[in-house]
Write a protein that holds these residues in place. Sequence first.
Motif, PDB file in Angstrom:
ATOM      1  N   ASP A  11      34.595 -18.727  -6.848  1.00  0.00           N
ATOM      2  CA  ASP A  11      33.631 -19.311  -5.908  1.00  0.00           C
ATOM      3  C   ASP A  11      33.275 -20.701  -6.435  1.00  0.00           C
ATOM      4  O   ASP A  11      32.499 -20.831  -7.386  1.00  0.00           O
TER       5      ASP A  11
ATOM      6  N   PHE B 164      31.585 -23.090  -4.964  1.00  0.00           N
ATOM      7  CA  PHE B 164      30.254 -23.580  -4.549  1.00  0.00           C
ATOM      8  C   PHE B 164      29.281 -22.416  -4.759  1.00  0.00           C
ATOM      9  O   PHE B 164      28.672 -21.920  -3.820  1.00  0.00           O
TER      10      PHE B 164
ATOM     11  N   ASP C 259      29.471 -24.484  -9.978  1.00  0.00           N
ATOM     12  CA  ASP C 259      28.567 -25.288  -9.153  1.00  0.00           C
ATOM     13  C   ASP C 259      28.323 -26.605  -9.876  1.00  0.00           C
ATOM     14  O   ASP C 259      28.294 -26.649 -11.110  1.00  0.00           O
TER      15      ASP C 259
ATOM     16  N   VAL D 186      33.646 -29.427  -7.630  1.00  0.00           N
ATOM     17  CA  VAL D 186      34.838 -28.830  -7.030  1.00  0.00           C
ATOM     18  C   VAL D 186      35.947 -29.882  -6.913  1.00  0.00           C
ATOM     19  O   VAL D 186      37.138 -29.561  -6.910  1.00  0.00           O
TER      20      VAL D 186
ATOM     21  N   THR E 282      33.981 -18.525  -0.689  1.00  0.00           N
ATOM     22  CA  THR E 282      32.969 -19.531  -1.005  1.00  0.00           C
ATOM     23  C   THR E 282      32.141 -19.956   0.194  1.00  0.00           C
ATOM     24  O   THR E 282      32.545 -19.770   1.342  1.00  0.00           O
ATOM     25  N   ASP E 283      31.023 -20.550  -0.112  1.00  0.00           N
ATOM     26  CA  ASP E 283      29.994 -20.876   0.869  1.00  0.00           C
ATOM     27  C   ASP E 283      29.566 -22.318   0.610  1.00  0.00           C
ATOM     28  O   ASP E 283      28.618 -22.566  -0.126  1.00  0.00           O
ATOM     29  N   PRO E 284      30.307 -23.278   1.165  1.00  0.00           N
ATOM     30  CA  PRO E 284      30.019 -24.685   0.841  1.00  0.00           C
ATOM     31  C   PRO E 284      28.737 -25.173   1.516  1.00  0.00           C
ATOM     32  O   PRO E 284      28.205 -24.504   2.402  1.00  0.00           O
TER      33      PRO E 284
ATOM     34  N   TYR F 178      31.372 -36.738   3.391  1.00  0.00           N
ATOM     35  CA  TYR F 178      31.224 -35.275   3.354  1.00  0.00           C
ATOM     36  C   TYR F 178      32.515 -34.606   3.831  1.00  0.00           C
ATOM     37  O   TYR F 178      33.049 -33.695   3.198  1.00  0.00           O
TER      38      TYR F 178
ATOM     39  N   MET G 221      35.094 -32.318   1.728  1.00  0.00           N
ATOM     40  CA  MET G 221      35.420 -30.921   2.057  1.00  0.00           C
ATOM     41  C   MET G 221      36.935 -30.727   2.086  1.00  0.00           C
ATOM     42  O   MET G 221      37.460 -29.743   1.577  1.00  0.00           O
TER      43      MET G 221
ATOM     44  N   ALA H 194      38.114 -30.642  -1.361  1.00  0.00           N
ATOM     45  CA  ALA H 194      37.712 -29.385  -2.007  1.00  0.00           C
ATOM     46  C   ALA H 194      38.677 -28.261  -1.610  1.00  0.00           C
ATOM     47  O   ALA H 194      39.129 -27.484  -2.454  1.00  0.00           O
TER      48      ALA H 194
ATOM     49  N   CYS I  30      41.267 -25.947  -3.787  1.00  0.00           N
ATOM     50  CA  CYS I  30      41.317 -24.480  -3.705  1.00  0.00           C
ATOM     51  C   CYS I  30      42.762 -24.036  -3.509  1.00  0.00           C
ATOM     52  O   CYS I  30      43.239 -23.084  -4.140  1.00  0.00           O
TER      53      CYS I  30
ATOM     54  N   VAL J 187      35.932 -18.844   3.815  1.00  0.00           N
ATOM     55  CA  VAL J 187      34.901 -19.881   3.773  1.00  0.00           C
ATOM     56  C   VAL J 187      33.751 -19.487   4.699  1.00  0.00           C
ATOM     57  O   VAL J 187      33.980 -19.144   5.858  1.00  0.00           O
TER      58      VAL J 187
END
Length: 1012
Positions: free
Chosen positions: A132, A134, A155, A565, A578-580, A649, A653, A656, A660, A672
């Motif tokens: 994970d 995030f 994190d 990340v 994961t939970d961005p 942003y 992402m 990121a 992954c 996600v």
Amino acid sequence: MTDGPRLIERAFPLKQASLDSVHEKNVRHGHISTLHIWPARRPLAAARAALIAALLPDPGTPEGRKRLIEKIGGVVVKKIEKKKIGDRTVEVEREETVGGVLHWGREASPDLEWFRQEIRKAWGGRAPRVLDPFAGGGAIPLEAMRLGCEVTAIDINPVAWFILKCTLEYPQRLAGQHRPLPGFALESVEFMEDFFKGTGKLTKKQMERNLQVVQRNLLPPPDVDLAWHVRAWGWWVLERAKVDLERFYPTVDGKPTVAYLWARTVACKNCRAPIPLLKTRWLCKKDNKRVLLTMEANADRTGVVFGVQSAVPVAGGNPAQRREHDRRLGQGTMSRNGAWCPCCGKPGTVAMKLEDIRQEGLAGRLGAVMTAVVVAGERAKEYRLPTPADIRAAADAGKEIERVFAEIPFGLPTEPTPKGGSGASRAFSVDGYGIDQWYKLFTPRQLFALGTFCRSIREARRAMDTSGYPQEWIESLQAYLAIALDRVADRSSSLCRPDPTPTQSGIINTFSRFALPMNWDYIESVPVEASSGGLPGAVEWISKVLDQSRGMIGSPEARVMKSSVLSGFGDQVDLVLTDPPYYDAIPYSDLMDFFYVWLRRTLHGLSEEIDAAFGDRLGPKWDSGASDGELIDDSSRFDDDRVASRLAYEEGMYRAFKECGSVLADTGRLVVVFAHKNPDAWQRLMSALIRAGFVVDASWPIQTEMGNRTRAFASSALSSSVWLVCRKRLQTARPGWDTGVLEEMRENVHTRLRDFWDAGIRGPDFVWAATGPALEAYSKHPVVKKANESGQVMDVSEFLRAVRRMVVDFVVGRVLSGNGDGATVSGLDDVTTYYLLHRHDFGMEEAPAGACILYAMSCGLSDRDLADDYDVLVRTGGTGAEEEDEERELEEAKAVDEESGEGTGSKFKLRPWAYRARKSLGYDAEGRPAPMIDQVHRLMHLWKAGDVARVDEYLDARGLRRSVLFHHLLQALIELAEPRSDERGLLESLSNHVAARGATPEDKQIPIAAES
Ligand SMILES: C[S@@+](CC[C@H](N)C(=O)[O-])C[C@H]1O[C@@H](n2cnc3c(N)ncnc32)[C@H](O)[C@@H]1O
């Protein structure tokens, strides 16, 4: 594990995970959310369900799936409960799960061991590796550990990293270890009484005997685990701190103080009298206890005199009148526009505008006055006016601040508070009133108390060492004590508000929502007392979480890393779940600096790793040079350039997900979690996933909040997060063509839609559940070209439009056919399609904006089109009378809503037909054909006016008698209308009239296609 489908790609215990996630929000003791505040925590039930379903293969048959789903989530049963709503008691139907392993408390059931074994078996006898990146507050990695996985939790934020260590690393490392209770604990009768109470039910006699045994050293001290050592050292710190603190919280008339109530003050521009800034003068407003702070100008009108009025009578015949009476009675000095002056003005006037108060704040000229004191009466809390001793004690504490902080590394927390702005930084407004350094958020006495605790915790380190504790124990104990200080700080700032309908604590903590808005009146707790806000309570909450984590024995060790990340991760993994962060929903780092500054001081010197993590003055934000940092959309980090902020942003992402992909095994999966009210944000997230080399093949909307309407669940109005399942795209994948992709999508999705419908998935959830499977056809190609437009590609939003349209047509088909034969309808115009969807799901009640926007987009419209152009929707803002105050405050605070990104709760309602009376209603305008719902509403107006001739004329002119769709629509509207309502009566007589005038539809051209 082969590359065959996983359970999550075919089925999911959606309803069970939603019900148990919602239930979990009410769990108090032992839940990791009570260890330390972290914004946007995912429910453990949802994380557990997603992990199991992503780690186990699909059984391959509907029966096998059903069995496995029930083993995970249990079965859903209905229960009738009595609930008090205002003065009435009503029966409410509630659903809950029976069996399964998702419900809070069932994580310790033997079935969980069955899952651990099955997962190991599925992975060839080894523990799967889960990442994970995030990880935040650690819900996902904790559940992965519980399921026996090898976990890496990452994190960027040092506070999150520290919480992860306390949640995953220390409990696992010390699980099963015991040490004797320290001597100071054994010597304290009070502590040992708590110990014996907490470790077994004892009679009074047994308790006395046990205490004697301990005090006379007749037996060796009991060996206890981490949780009890935290309690013991919490006790040590408290006793130490009390020596310095107690005299600053005097007891008057033998009644111990529970809390002090304060109001900020500002000098009136007109008369110079200090105005106490009060939002309300209600001290307590419960059915059986009504206490008011009275306030009047003093004789020479240079200030105010307060009083306390108990047993305030209720006035007004009905609830609305009573509410209004209470509102007027309890009015403070503050309104949306500013403050009125009790010395030279009257309620309703404004002496100091908000801008004036802001300027005074910036000049450091806001003061504070103690308005009342809450004390522990014999049976309940009581309220009294402050005495000179109370006022003196508060002032005297301020003189000690310098001394105590001189002994603490980095001294007073002078680090800057975040600047308010737009986007994510709309969460902040304190700096605009001069609270521009963290220490200014606390009263002098609060600062002194926090400093004293900090110093005592640091002193405990030496005492632990002297008592022979090994280093890993000292580090863990210090960590939990530092968390206890953070918990106290959360309940000891001048942003804490008194709760006028106190249940237990009477304190609304600083982070009751994830924002730092300016407030006017506040509550100051007594932090050495057990009542809410005190250190004893904080230590107990933490120890209860540790009690709960005893099951960690035997779990593989988790790797906890503080890193971005974007900097890469290293070893290969089997699952990334994961939970961005979600665009501008939560400014994590800025908010959590509140805790960072305290942790930095309390933990300093504990280990090199910790000193390095807290080396900077504040948590990491965004480094433009390195294009790395916290991934949130906050334009204040991009010189207020909103576009640059959003792009950074989105690009972040994408990078990121690419990272992954680079560590994910070829047969691995990426899941996600995402929550955002705006479907546009979704499209961009999905594009990033596809661009990073993933095929999206499933999506499950899990609810985490329950609406207060009983219908909320059935209509799935409040899905707050969607879990997207992805696998890696083959390197050999080739570009696709739009025609083929759309055809494949339709084929794939049609059966799935029926499955979802039969499984009871409804509302916006139905759209989300269908989105993942539909995307598979599109995302398995690196790019999808347009067959008829050379050089053009079909972008994901275009594709999703087609998907959503198909999904809503399916739903509307069910609505038009009375939920029966599953006919799919094509040819119904967009506005009427929207109307039917909305009416079906929410009736004429308020609906959340997120759901409305999603439906509108699915119909090729926007919420604005529907509200402003078509006059179908009305914005309501979503406030009931009793919520008004809170809502106003929210607005003033520009607060952000926790986790769902749902903003400040805007809502929509359908405009009732009777209010849709524009002249042009039902007529084509500027080449835009009149929506069929408008035509029906026009006919209803004509019919109601008794103008049968014009009804017939209109029916003929528009060819409605022959329109199959029109007949189906009339029928559907009749069924959707309230029985015995005016609307239903009108629709029925209209329908009878059409039928009676020989209107068997002749024209079968208007298509209602049979389902293939
Ligand atoms: C939605 S939260 C995760 C919440 C978590 N699932 C839980 O249950 O508590 C997103 C997290 O991403 C972290 N984050 C933001 N940018 C990051 C980055 N570049 N690298 C690693 N973590 C980052 C934030 O600090 C935050 O904790």
